[in-house]
Design an enzyme around this catalytic site. Structure first.
Site, mmCIF file in Angstrom:
data_model
loop_
_atom_site.group_PDB
_atom_site.id
_atom_site.type_symbol
_atom_site.label_atom_id
_atom_site.label_comp_id
_atom_site.label_asym_id
_atom_site.label_seq_id
_atom_site.Cartn_x
_atom_site.Cartn_y
_atom_site.Cartn_z
ATOM 1 N N CYS A 16 41.868 17.784 97.670
ATOM 2 C CA CYS A 16 42.592 16.708 98.340
ATOM 3 C C CYS A 16 43.299 15.798 97.352
ATOM 4 O O CYS A 16 42.870 15.635 96.212
ATOM 5 C CB CYS A 16 41.645 15.799 99.123
ATOM 6 S SG CYS A 16 40.755 16.629 100.411
ATOM 7 N N GLY A 42 46.461 19.929 97.248
ATOM 8 C CA GLY A 42 46.108 20.415 98.580
ATOM 9 C C GLY A 42 47.353 20.803 99.339
ATOM 10 O O GLY A 42 48.264 19.992 99.474
ATOM 11 N N ASN A 117 39.038 11.910 99.292
ATOM 12 C CA ASN A 117 39.058 12.985 98.303
ATOM 13 C C ASN A 117 37.631 13.142 97.791
ATOM 14 O O ASN A 117 37.082 12.202 97.217
ATOM 15 C CB ASN A 117 40.017 12.604 97.165
ATOM 16 C CG ASN A 117 40.060 13.644 96.050
ATOM 17 O OD1 ASN A 117 40.493 13.344 94.950
ATOM 18 N ND2 ASN A 117 39.623 14.853 96.301
ATOM 19 N N GLY A 118 37.050 14.319 98.001
ATOM 20 C CA GLY A 118 35.691 14.544 97.536
ATOM 21 C C GLY A 118 34.891 15.289 98.568
ATOM 22 O O GLY A 118 35.459 15.923 99.470
ATOM 23 N N TYR A 257 42.064 21.616 84.652
ATOM 24 C CA TYR A 257 42.988 22.344 85.520
ATOM 25 C C TYR A 257 43.564 21.530 86.672
ATOM 26 O O TYR A 257 44.748 21.644 86.981
ATOM 27 C CB TYR A 257 42.272 23.577 86.091
ATOM 28 C CG TYR A 257 43.090 24.349 87.099
ATOM 29 C CD1 TYR A 257 44.221 25.053 86.708
ATOM 30 C CD2 TYR A 257 42.751 24.369 88.454
ATOM 31 C CE1 TYR A 257 44.984 25.755 87.640
ATOM 32 C CE2 TYR A 257 43.506 25.072 89.384
ATOM 33 C CZ TYR A 257 44.618 25.762 88.965
ATOM 34 O OH TYR A 257 45.369 26.445 89.875
#
Ligand code: SF4
Length: 486
Positions: A16, A42, A117-118, A257
């Site tokens: 996300c 995302g 996000n998570g 990354y």
């Protein structure tokens, strides 16, 4: 069937990206731009919710930001000076429209929108409790748990209810929330997922990565700190620290990354860290060769670092097509093996008769590595030595990153020598965990006080994994009939 880029299936996928704006007219237009800069985080769905001072408005849809928010009428339907948005892969919760964020609910305190996000690693346990107490879930997303915890809290103000909810959560969460009183941004106590704050004139901006601030012309102010909650309203900006302080453990894979190389994460340029990892790789695992070749694009900065450190020339031996797009019609099985060539093609004229050091950021299942090594051999390379700019990925992530189950991770099943044989490389080596930390400017990993979450390499998870350790069958908490397979 449409799928997100099938050739990235062999990568861990960040799940996300979130972006919020407080205090500028047509905030939603700015959010759309910010989300576009976070698209790499995302690509299955995107949504924006705005607040016009009286009403909330929302638009959520499957697909990319550009496809969903490129029309004037969509942005005009999201009026107001406050807005937040979300891009997602599905990690927890099916790929259903009901799970596309921001999620929204009417609470006793008024409307409440949340972009997350998570991953909440005790969400299933909390859901069971909430359902027993009468909560009715509309989605299968772990994020909805937060809304129900806020809704059922016995505290009076929305901020106290929110803090009360956060105290029940385990796992990773960077959140941007909207209420009629303003915007709330926060990070979990360990700061596992990133979140930064910026300024554009009088407007306050929150974003998963600094690159999104750059793209909208905002100035970076600072990171939201681990365990910090920042509120923005007409009365100003306030910082609250509702948790007992603990040592932060931000996700080290952001550096390896996930984040864009033009972002700054934890105060470090991602590009510089990736180059430094490449230099560490060269020092730890040098090999005689004619060229250093990256797997584009994610292997490029580490390959530059490797080449500079080793003195072996950097060359583009694999050319990536920029026109394949991020969605692609899934080929039938019998032609799917051609896939890598649709995205990557070997530069034959360069490779013929040469010994190659091939640099990639990680190996997950190993399927792409097999194809790329074979592609270089077919193009005439006499030796292919693969070097990986992260330690072996041996463990799954439970903090909002899409990892295959552990049994499918190549490094969980094989030794490095076995992996080298599997991908048909002349040699294979990974940067060490200490080398990774040295690239971050430390002396190595201090096992007593690690500065990052590195659990997918070390298995040292920084939080309890309540749902994972609970062997009960997952319940179905919402109908999935509206799952969208398009
Ligand atoms: S387990 Fe790996 S990918 Fe997940 S948060 Fe930790 S370092 Fe990042």
């Amino acid at each position: 069937m449409l799928t997100t880029n099938p050739f990235d299936d062999d990568k861990l996928r960040e799940e996300c990206g979130i972006f919020g704006v407080y205090g500028i007219e047509s905030a939603a237009a700015l959010v759309a731009l910010g989300l576009h800069a976070l698209q790499h985080r995302g690509q299955e769905a995107a949504g924006i919710t705005s607040w016009d001072g009286r009403l909330f408005h929302t638009h959520r849809a499957m697909g990319h930001v550009a496809g969903n928010f490129d029309r004037d009428e969509v942005i005009r339907a999201l009026p107001g000076p406050v807005a937040c948005g979300h891009v997602r892969y599905s990690t927890t919760g099916e790929t259903a429209l009901a799970n596309v964020q921001p999620l929204f609910a009417e609470l006793v305190s008024g409307g409440f929108a949340v972009a997350h996000n998570g991953n909440i690693s005790n969400a299933m346990k909390l859901k069971r409790e909430l359902i027993r107490r009468g909560s009715i879930f509309q989605s299968t997303s772990d994020t909805e748990t937060i809304i129900h915890l806020v809704a059922t809290s016995s505290y009076r103000t929305v901020i106290d209810r929110f803090i009360d909810a956060l105290r029940r959560l385990e796992g990773a969460y960077s959140l941007i929330c909207m209420t009629p009183e303003g915007m709330i941004a926060c990070r979990d106590p360990l700061g596992i997922r990133p979140l930064v704050m910026g300024k554009l004139g009088e407007a306050t901006i929150f974003a998963s990565e600094t690159v999104a601030l750059d793209v909208v012309g905002a100035e970076f102010v600072r990171e939201i700190e681990a365990g910090e909650l920042v509120t923005v309203s007409d009365s100003g900006i306030r910082s609250i620290r509702p948790f007992a302080p603990v040592r932060p453990r931000p996700c080290v894979f952001e550096q390896v990354y996930f984040s864009r190389p033009d972002s700054v994460v934890d105060g470090s340029s991602v590009y510089s860290v990736r180059k430094a990892i490449g230099a560490e790789l060269a020092r730890e695992n040098g090999v005689d060769a004619d060229y250093v070749i990256p797997v584009p694009d994610s292997g490029v900065p580490a390959a530059i670092g490797y080449a500079q450190e080793s003195g072996i020339p950097f060359e583009l031996g694999i050319i990536r097509s920029h026109y394949i797009g991020r969605t692609f019609i899934q080929p039938a099985d019998n032609i799917r093996h051609l896939g890598v060539k649709l995205k990557h093609n070997a530069n034959r004229a360069l490779l013929k008769g040469k010994r190659i050091v091939l640099i990639d950021d990680s190996i997950v299942r190993g399927t792409t590595s097999v194809k790329i090594v074979q592609m270089l051999r077919d193009a005439g390379a006499t030796e292919v030595h693969m070097r990986i700019a992260s330690p072996p990925t041996r463990h799954s992530c439970f903090y909002g990153v899409d990892t295959p189950e552990r049994a499918k991770l190549l490094a969980a099943r094989m030794t490095v020598d076995e992996m080298a044989a599997f991908i048909n490389a002349d040699s294979l080596a990974f940067v060490s965990v200490d080398g990774l930390y040295r690239a971050l400017g430390e002396n190595g990993r201090d096992p007593a006080r690690p500065t990052h979450c590195d659990a997918c390499f070390t298995g040292d998870y920084p939080t309890p994994l309540t749902d994972h350790d609970d062997l009960a069958e997952p319940d179905q908490f919402a109908l999935l009939d509206e799952r969208i397979l398009a």
